[in-house]
Design a protein around this motif. Structure first.
Motif, PDB file in Angstrom:
ATOM      1  N   ALA A   7      -6.054   2.162 -15.186  1.00 49.57           N
ATOM      2  CA  ALA A   7      -5.148   1.121 -14.700  1.00 49.57           C
ATOM      3  C   ALA A   7      -5.919  -0.035 -14.061  1.00 49.57           C
ATOM      4  O   ALA A   7      -5.519  -1.198 -14.165  1.00 49.57           O
ATOM      5  N   VAL A   8      -7.027   0.266 -13.408  1.00 48.80           N
ATOM      6  CA  VAL A   8      -7.831  -0.785 -12.777  1.00 48.80           C
ATOM      7  C   VAL A   8      -8.458  -1.677 -13.846  1.00 48.80           C
ATOM      8  O   VAL A   8      -8.521  -2.908 -13.693  1.00 48.80           O
ATOM      9  N   ASP A   9      -8.919  -1.089 -14.950  1.00 46.28           N
ATOM     10  CA  ASP A   9      -9.443  -1.893 -16.064  1.00 46.28           C
ATOM     11  C   ASP A   9      -8.375  -2.849 -16.576  1.00 46.28           C
ATOM     12  O   ASP A   9      -8.652  -4.019 -16.865  1.00 46.28           O
ATOM     13  N   PHE A  10      -7.147  -2.346 -16.698  1.00 49.69           N
ATOM     14  CA  PHE A  10      -6.041  -3.195 -17.155  1.00 49.69           C
ATOM     15  C   PHE A  10      -5.820  -4.357 -16.194  1.00 49.69           C
ATOM     16  O   PHE A  10      -5.639  -5.502 -16.615  1.00 49.69           O
TER      17      PHE A  10
ATOM     18  N   MET B  84      -8.454  -7.671  -8.033  1.00 46.36           N
ATOM     19  CA  MET B  84      -8.885  -7.671  -6.633  1.00 46.36           C
ATOM     20  C   MET B  84      -7.761  -7.257  -5.686  1.00 46.36           C
ATOM     21  O   MET B  84      -7.996  -6.617  -4.661  1.00 46.36           O
ATOM     22  N   ALA B  85      -6.520  -7.635  -6.037  1.00 51.92           N
ATOM     23  CA  ALA B  85      -5.388  -7.351  -5.154  1.00 51.92           C
ATOM     24  C   ALA B  85      -4.616  -6.110  -5.588  1.00 51.92           C
ATOM     25  O   ALA B  85      -3.520  -5.850  -5.102  1.00 51.92           O
TER      26      ALA B  85
ATOM     27  N   SER C 193      -1.082  -6.505  -3.507  1.00 52.83           N
ATOM     28  CA  SER C 193      -0.801  -6.687  -2.083  1.00 52.83           C
ATOM     29  C   SER C 193      -1.817  -7.665  -1.498  1.00 52.83           C
ATOM     30  O   SER C 193      -2.995  -7.656  -1.889  1.00 52.83           O
ATOM     31  N   ASP C 194      -1.345  -8.505  -0.590  1.00 51.73           N
ATOM     32  CA  ASP C 194      -2.255  -9.443   0.078  1.00 51.73           C
ATOM     33  C   ASP C 194      -3.267  -8.709   0.945  1.00 51.73           C
ATOM     34  O   ASP C 194      -4.313  -9.261   1.312  1.00 51.73           O
TER      35      ASP C 194
ATOM     36  N   ASN D  88     -19.633  -7.782  -7.918  1.00 54.46           N
ATOM     37  CA  ASN D  88     -19.799  -9.100  -7.304  1.00 54.46           C
ATOM     38  C   ASN D  88     -19.030  -9.205  -6.000  1.00 54.46           C
ATOM     39  O   ASN D  88     -19.532  -9.732  -4.998  1.00 54.46           O
ATOM     40  N   HIS D  89     -17.794  -8.697  -6.016  1.00 49.24           N
ATOM     41  CA  HIS D  89     -16.971  -8.770  -4.802  1.00 49.24           C
ATOM     42  C   HIS D  89     -17.585  -7.948  -3.678  1.00 49.24           C
ATOM     43  O   HIS D  89     -17.666  -8.411  -2.534  1.00 49.24           O
TER      44      HIS D  89
END
Length: 720
Positions: free
Chosen positions: A417-420, A430-431, A459-460, A483-484
C-alpha cells in the motif's frame, strides 16, 4: 517458422512474384488465382496512394501477406492481409468484399481495420477502442491477431522514415501491447523482432552501444562456446543419445532489459552461455537432463520443469543452469521438436503443422485465454477498462490496481500500500496514515493483488516511517523515504546541535546568540566548515564536541574568565533538557529504558546523536571509563509521550492470570509492547513485561496495583 525480412526496395510486381512463389508451395492453382484477384482489387483501390518512403502503398499489404505466407497461413488469411487496409483507406465497402470473395475474408478485413467512422476525443481513446474491437474479433477468429502482428512487424521494419516522435510513440505501443501479445500467444520469433525493432526506434544509441559490445565480446566467448559444445556433443555421442545441440544468443532488447531490471553491467549479462538441446520424445528430455547434470554441476534452485507444468501460453521445456568450464554459467533448454516448434511459432503452429497435437493445443490455449479475458468484460462498454484488463493479463510480473476514482496504477509484483501511495504522488506517500483495500482497512505493509481498489488515508500529522523501507519495493518509494529521513535527521541534528552549544555557553553565563558573526565566520573558515548549519549538524550527530567548539568561540571573543571556567570543567553544569525521544537524534537506551523521573545521563554516539541512559545503568560505568564525550542531561519540566519500561513478574500458574494482568494494564492506560517468559516451573513462571507509561509515578501506581493481585508473587522494575 522462418519470418524472412523482405527487401522494401523491390517494386510491387517483384513482391507479388515472390509472394506467389512461396504460396505455390502449399496452395492450389485455384487458390493462387483467388490471391491474385485480391491483389488486383487492392492495387486498384490503393492506386495513387504512397507511403512516407515514397513507394506505392500496395507494397505494404503485399509485404504483410509475404510474412504470413512463410507461416503457411490459409488462402482467406492471405487475401485478407493483402486487402487489410481497404475499408480504412479506400472507398471499398464490407458488402463489396463479401460479394467478391466471401464473408470470412470480409470479416477478417473488417476486424483488422481501425474504427475510422467514429470521432474520438483523444488518440488514447481511439487506440483503446480499436484494441477492444480487435480482441473481440480475435475471440471469433485467431487469424485477426496474426494479420495484425504481421502488419505491425512490417510497419516496424519500415519505421525509420517517420518522425522521431512518431517512431517513439509507435515503438512504445509495440512494446506495451503487441510484443507481449506475441509472447502470450507463444509467437517467439515475432516477439523478438518486434522488441528489437522497437528498442532501436526508442533508444537507437543504447542499442548501438550494446550491439557493439556484443560483437566485441563474441570473439572472447568463441573459445568457451566451442569447448562447451564439443563436450556436450561428445557426451551424447558416447551414450548414442539422439539429439541436436546448438548455441543461442540473447537478443539486444533482452540484454538491455536485464541490465536495467537487475542494475548490472553488460559483462555480467553476457557472461551467461546459452544452449538448446532438441530430442525426439518427452522421456528423452529427462534422460538428457540426467546426462547433462552428470557432465556439469547444476546450480541449485535454477531448474524449472515447464514440461510437467507448461506456461500459460503452452510453452514446454526443461530449463537448467550448469557450472561449465572456466566456472562460467551455462543455460540449457531441453525440449522435443514439437515443443520447439510451438516455442517459436505459438498459435501459428496450428497452420504450420496442422496434423500435430501441439498445434491443436496452442490454438485451444489461445482461445481459452481470449475467452477468459473477454468474460471479465461482459456488460462493460469502457474501452480503457478493457485495455487495463488486457495489460494485467499480459504482464504477470506486474500488478495493476485502481484508485477510488478508477485510475489504474501499474506496480511491480509484491508492491504494498505504501508503494501505491508514493506511485500516486510523493506527498500522498509522505502523509500516508492508513489504507483501505476494497473498502476494508488493512495494514500499510499489505501486499497488493491485481484488480484491487486502493484508498490511501492521509493525515497532516502523519510521519514518514523508517520501517517502511523494510517492505516497500518500488524505487520511487525507497528514494523518497530515504531522502525524507535524511532531511528529517539533518534538521534534528541542527536543532540538537544548537541546544548542546547553547547549553555550554549558558553554563558559564554566556549566550551563543551574542557571538560576533565575524568571529563565528572566522572559526568556520579555520575549521573548513561550510556554514553554521553544517557546524550544528556535526554537533548534533556527535562528530564534534560542543565543549571544544565553545572553548574556541569564547577564546576568540576574548572572554578570558569564561574560557578559564569552561576549561576547568564547568561543562558539567551545561545541561541538556530532554523532552522525550526527540526526533531521531535523541534516543532512549533500550538496556535500562529511562522514563521521566529517573536520573539520567547522556552520551554522544557519533552518527546517532545523544543516547540517554539511567544514571545507575551498568553501561554508563563502561562509557564513563572509556569515553569522555558524555554530557549532563535532565528531563524537561513538561515531557510528552509514552515511554517503554520493563517489569519482571513472578506469577502463580493459574488460569486467566495473563488476561487479568492485561485488563489492569489497560485500565491504567498502559500498552503491552512485549511479553517474554524467562523461566517456568510447575507452580510458577517468571515473565518480563515491556509496557508503556508516562513517568515514574505512573509506573509506581501500576506496579502497586499489580502487586495487590493474589497471583503475583513478586514484582520489580528491571534495571538492565
Amino acid at each position: 517458422m522462418d519470418v524472412e525480412k523482405e527487401n522494401v526496395e523491390l517494386p510491387q510486381t517483384a513482391l507479388l512474384a515472390e509472394l506467389m512463389s512461396v504460396l505455390s508451395e502449399y496452395l492450389s492453382q485455384e487458390q493462387l488465382d483467388q490471391v491474385h484477384q485480391a491483389y488486383q482489387v487492392a492495387s486498384e483501390a490503393h492506386a495513387g496512394q504512397y507511403r512516407l518512403s515514397g513507394e506505392d502503398y500496395i507494397c505494404h499489404p503485399v509485404s504483410v501477406a509475404l510474412i504470413l505466407s512463410h507461416m503457411k497461413m490459409d488462402v482467406d488469411c492471405i487475401m485478407a492481409a493483402i486487402m487489410h487496409d481497404l475499408l480504412e483507406d479506400t472507398d471499398t465497402t464490407y458488402e463489396e468484399l463479401a460479394s467478391l470473395f466471401n464473408d470470412d475474408v470480409a470479416g477478417l478485413v473488417d476486424a483488422v481495420s481501425k474504427l475510422t467512422k467514429i470521432n474520438f476525443k483523444t488518440r488514447e481513446e481511439a487506440q483503446a477502442e480499436n484494441m477492444r474491437k480487435m480482441f473481440l474479433a480475435m475471440a471469433k477468429d485467431l487469424r485477426v491477431i496474426i494479420i495484425k502482428l504481421a502488419d505491425r512487424l512490417h510497419n516496424m521494419r519500415t519505421i525509420k522514415v517517420m518522425k522521431p516522435a512518431s517512431r517513439r510513440r509507435i515503438a512504445k505501443e509495440t512494446l506495451d501491447i503487441y510484443a507481449p501479445i506475441a509472447h502470450r500467444l507463444g509467437m517467439h520469433e515475432f516477439r523478438l523482432e518486434l522488441e528489437d525493432l522497437s528498442f532501436e526506434a526508442m533508444f537507437p544509441r543504447r542499442r548501438a552501444i550494446i550491439n557493439k559490445s556484443i560483437k566485441k565480446a563474441r570473439g572472447n566467448r568463441k573459445e568457451v562456446v566451442d569447448k562447451v559444445e564439443k563436450l556436450l556433443v561428445e557426451k551424447f555421442l558416447d551414450t548414442d543419445f539422439p539429439g541436436v545441440i546448438y548455441g543461442r544468443e540473447k537478443n539486444l532488447y533482452s540484454v538491455y532489459r536485464k541490465m536495467k531490471r537487475q542494475n548490472i553491467p553488460f559483462n555480467e549479462v553476457f557472461d551467461v552461455y546459452a544452449f538448446r538441446v532438441i530430442v525426439e520424445t518427452i522421456e528423452q528430455c529427462y534422460q538428457a537432463l540426467g546426462l547433462l547434470h552428470n557432465l556439469f554441476k547444476p546450480v541449485p534452485g535454477r531448474f524449472k520443469d515447464y514440461i510437467a507444468l507448461p506456461k500459460t501460453n503452452g510453452y514446454q521445456s526443461l530449463h537448467t543452469v550448469l557450472v561449465g568450464p572456466f566456472g562460467v554459467p551455462i543455460e540449457l533448454q531441453i525440449r522435443t521438436l514439437e515443443m520447439d516448434r510451438l516455442a517459436e511459432s505459438g498459435i501459428a503452429a496450428h497452420w504450420l503443422y496442422k496434423t500435430t497435437d501441439v498445434a491443436h493445443d496452442a490454438k485451444v490455449r489461445a482461445h481459452e485465454w481470449l475467452r477468459n479475458l473477454l468474460e471479465t468484460q461482459k456488460g462493460s462498454d469502457d474501452s480503457f477498462e478493457f485495455i487495463d484488463t488486457l495489460k494485467v493479463d499480459l504482464f504477470p510480473t506486474e500488478i495493476f490496481v485502481f484508485s477510488p476514482k478508477g485510475k489504474i496504477v501499474k506496480l511491480p509484483k509484491g508492491s504494498t500500500a505504501v508503494d501505491f501511495a508514493f506511485a500516486v504522488h510523493t506527498d500522498i506517500g509522505m502523509a500516508c496514515a492508513g489504507v483501505k483495500i476494497n473498502r476494508i482497512m488493512e495494514p500499510l505493509h499489505t501486499v497488493l493483488r491485481n484488480g484491487q481498489t486502493i484508498e490511501i488515508m492521509t493525515s497532516d500529522f502523519a510521519v514518514c516511517n523508517p520501517n517502511w523501507l523494510n517492505f516497500v519495493v518500488t524505487n520511487k518509494a525507497r528514494h523518497a523515504i530515504r531522502n525524507h529521513l535524511k532531511e528529517f535527521k539533518e534538521r534534528d541534528a541542527i536543532r540538537l546541535g544548537g541546544q548542546l552549544l547553547n547549553a555550554e555557553f549558558k553554563s558559564v553565563g554566556l549566550n551563543f546568540d551574542d557571538v560576533d558573526p565575524e568571529q563565528l565566520q572566522k572559526f568556520l573558515s579555520e575549521q573548513q566548515i561550510g556554514s553554521l548549519d553544517a557546524l550544528l549538524m556535526d554537533l548534533g550527530f556527535g562528530n564534534r564536541m560542543p565543549l571544544l567548539v565553545a572553548q574556541h568561540l569564547i577564546a576568540a571573543a576574548g572572554d578570558e574568565d569564561s574560557f578559564i571556567d569552561i576549561a576547568k570543567g564547568k561543562q558539567a553544569t551545561a545541561t541538556l533538557n530532554i523532552h522525550g525521544a526527540d526526533g531521531m537524534l535523541i534516543n532512549l537506551g533500550t538496556c535500562c529504558r529511562p522514563i521521566p523521573g529517573d536520573k539520567i545521563i547522556g552520551f554522544f554516539n557519533p552518527g546517532r546523536g545523544v543516547v540517554v541512559h539511567r544514571v545507575h545503568c551498568k553501561n554508563t560505568r563502561e562509557y564513563k571509563r572509556k569515553h569522555k564525550n558524555w554530557l549532563s542531561v535532565q528531563w524537561a519540566n513538561i515531557v510528552e509521550g509514552e515511554f517503554s519500561s520493563d517489569i519482571g513478574l513472578e506469577l502463580k500458574n493459574e488460569r486467566g492470570v495473563l488476561a487479568e494482568i492485561a485488563s489492569i494494564l489497560s485500565s491504567y492506560d498502559c500498552n503491552i509492547e512485549n511479553i517474554k517468559i524467562a523461566s517456568r516451573s510447575a507452580d510458577a513462571s517468571s515473565d518480563v513485561f515491556t509496557i508503556t507509561v508516562r513517568d515514574r509515578k505512573h509506573l509506581a501506581r501500576v506496579m502497586r496495583r499489580l502487586h495487590a493481585l493474589a497471583s503475583v508473587i513478586k514484582i520489580a522494575r528491571i534495571r538492565n
